[in-house]
Design a protein around this motif. Structure first.
Motif, PDB file in Angstrom:
ATOM      1  N   LYS A  42     -22.264  30.313  41.278  1.00  0.00           N
ATOM      2  CA  LYS A  42     -21.602  31.848  41.904  1.00  0.00           C
ATOM      3  C   LYS A  42     -22.221  32.888  42.830  1.00  0.00           C
ATOM      4  O   LYS A  42     -21.672  33.383  43.232  1.00  0.00           O
ATOM      5  N   ASP A  47     -18.154  36.566  46.077  1.00  0.00           N
ATOM      6  CA  ASP A  47     -16.624  37.466  45.637  1.00  0.00           C
ATOM      7  C   ASP A  47     -15.224  37.408  45.787  1.00  0.00           C
ATOM      8  O   ASP A  47     -14.177  38.373  45.732  1.00  0.00           O
ATOM      9  N   LYS A  50     -11.302  34.234  45.690  1.00  0.00           N
ATOM     10  CA  LYS A  50     -11.480  33.224  44.090  1.00  0.00           C
ATOM     11  C   LYS A  50     -11.020  32.365  44.303  1.00  0.00           C
ATOM     12  O   LYS A  50     -10.325  31.939  45.115  1.00  0.00           O
ATOM     13  N   TYR A  52      -9.716  28.894  41.417  1.00  0.00           N
ATOM     14  CA  TYR A  52      -8.322  28.425  40.471  1.00  0.00           C
ATOM     15  C   TYR A  52      -8.549  26.905  40.550  1.00  0.00           C
ATOM     16  O   TYR A  52      -8.439  26.703  41.314  1.00  0.00           O
ATOM     17  N   THR A  58      -2.782  32.053  38.277  1.00  0.00           N
ATOM     18  CA  THR A  58      -3.305  32.779  39.218  1.00  0.00           C
ATOM     19  C   THR A  58      -2.228  34.603  39.670  1.00  0.00           C
ATOM     20  O   THR A  58      -1.082  34.186  39.603  1.00  0.00           O
ATOM     21  N   LYS A  97     -14.816  27.595  50.546  1.00  0.00           N
ATOM     22  CA  LYS A  97     -15.212  28.584  51.277  1.00  0.00           C
ATOM     23  C   LYS A  97     -14.875  29.029  52.525  1.00  0.00           C
ATOM     24  O   LYS A  97     -14.604  29.881  52.873  1.00  0.00           O
ATOM     25  N   ALA A 107      -7.772  33.054  48.496  1.00  0.00           N
ATOM     26  CA  ALA A 107      -7.719  32.590  47.093  1.00  0.00           C
ATOM     27  C   ALA A 107      -7.550  30.923  47.421  1.00  0.00           C
ATOM     28  O   ALA A 107      -7.375  30.250  48.483  1.00  0.00           O
TER      29      ALA A 107
END
Length: 148
Positions: A42, A47, A50, A52, A58, A97, A107
Motif C-alpha cells: 500500500k 494513493d 486508484k 479496481y 468504479t 502504476k 486509475a
C-alpha cells in the motif's frame, strides 16, 4: 578400464538427455487483500493512482486512455509460494502504476489476471504461477481518467 568408464558416462548422459525436465508450474489463486497487506504494498503503490479489479464498481470514468498488460516474475528460491506470488503481484502492480502515471491516468480499472494470455477476472483474487525457481503474475488492465 578408461574406455568402459567413458562408455558408461556417455550412456548415462544419453539417457538423462531423453528424460523430461521436471519444472514446477503450480497455478495458484491468491487473495488480492493478502498481497496488499505485505511488502509495504500500500505504501509503495501510494494513493495517486486508484486500482479496481475485475468488474469492481468504479467512480464515473471521464475518459479512457489506453490498455496494457504486464508480466512480472520473481525469484522463488527460498520463498514460500505465497511470498513469491505476493512479490510478483507487487511488481506487476508497480508496473501498472508506472504506466498509469506515464499516460496521465489516475486509475487502473478492469484489472484481470492474464497468464499466458488467458484472462481470469476476479474482484478478490489474482492468478500466480509458482515454479521451483521463478514465480510469475501477469495482469491486464485499462488506464482511465476518473471524473472529479
Amino acid at each position: 578400464m578408461k574406455k568402459a568408464m567413458l562408455t558408461m558416462v556417455l550412456a548415462a548422459s544419453a539417457v538423462a538427455a531423453t528424460l523430461p525436465a521436471v519444472a514446477a508450474d503450480r497455478q495458484m489463486m491468491m487473495p488480492i487483500e493478502g498481497a496488499m497487506n505485505v511488502n509495504d504494498a500500500k505504501g509503495r503503490l501510494g494513493d495517486t493512482v486508484k486500482f479496481y479489479f475485475g468488474d469492481q464498481k468504479t467512480p464515473k470514468v471521464a475518459s479512457k486512455i489506453t490498455s496494457d498488460s504486464t508480466s512480472q516474475k520473481t525469484n522463488s528460491v527460498g520463498k514460500s509460494p505465497e511470498e513469491a506470488c505476493n512479490w510478483a503481484f507487487l511488481s506487476a502492480m508497480l508496473a501498472l502504476k508506472k504506466k498509469a502515471e506515464s499516460v496521465g491516468a489516475n486509475a487502473v480499472v478492469n484489472i484481470v489476471s492474464n497468464y499466458k494470455h488467458k484472462e481470469m477476472s476476479s474482484q478478490t483474487e489474482f492468478e500466480c504461477h509458482d515454479g521451483n525457481i521463478v514465480s510469475g503474475v501477469a495482469l491486464k488492465a485499462e488506464f482511465v481518467k476518473l471524473a472529479d
